[in-house]
Design a protein around this motif. Sequence first.
Motif: not given
Length: 125
Positions: A84-91
């Motif tokens: 649910e973190h907004p940056s998760a797709p980039h990790w």
Amino acid sequence: MNGTGEGRGMAADGPQARAFVAALVRAGAPSVSGPAGLAVPEAAAAEVITVARRLALRAVPEGWWQPRPAPGLLGLATALVVDEHPSAPHWSAAERQRLATWVAVLIEHRGEEGVQELLGALTEG
């Protein structure tokens, strides 16, 4: 309504809701696309991991040299916080796994209060 609670809805933060989410995680419920569920600023994985690690280590009992979350909490931490973190797709997958481990330890020892503390720390930046 009677004394057994019949007629009441499921509280979003109550034990029934947590059990429902845990059951979805165990069943491998698919991710749904859409906006991130956490109202925190975007951040690098290393920054978020550092904050989660610091809070988790403060929460574990003294003498634990390597915190390990209880079974089942890893999936819950992943579904409710990491994904649910907004940056998760980039990790990377490894970064997401490390963060999930620390969040699961935090949940195990501090419950929802620990997650709220984490969200506050991430918002403060």
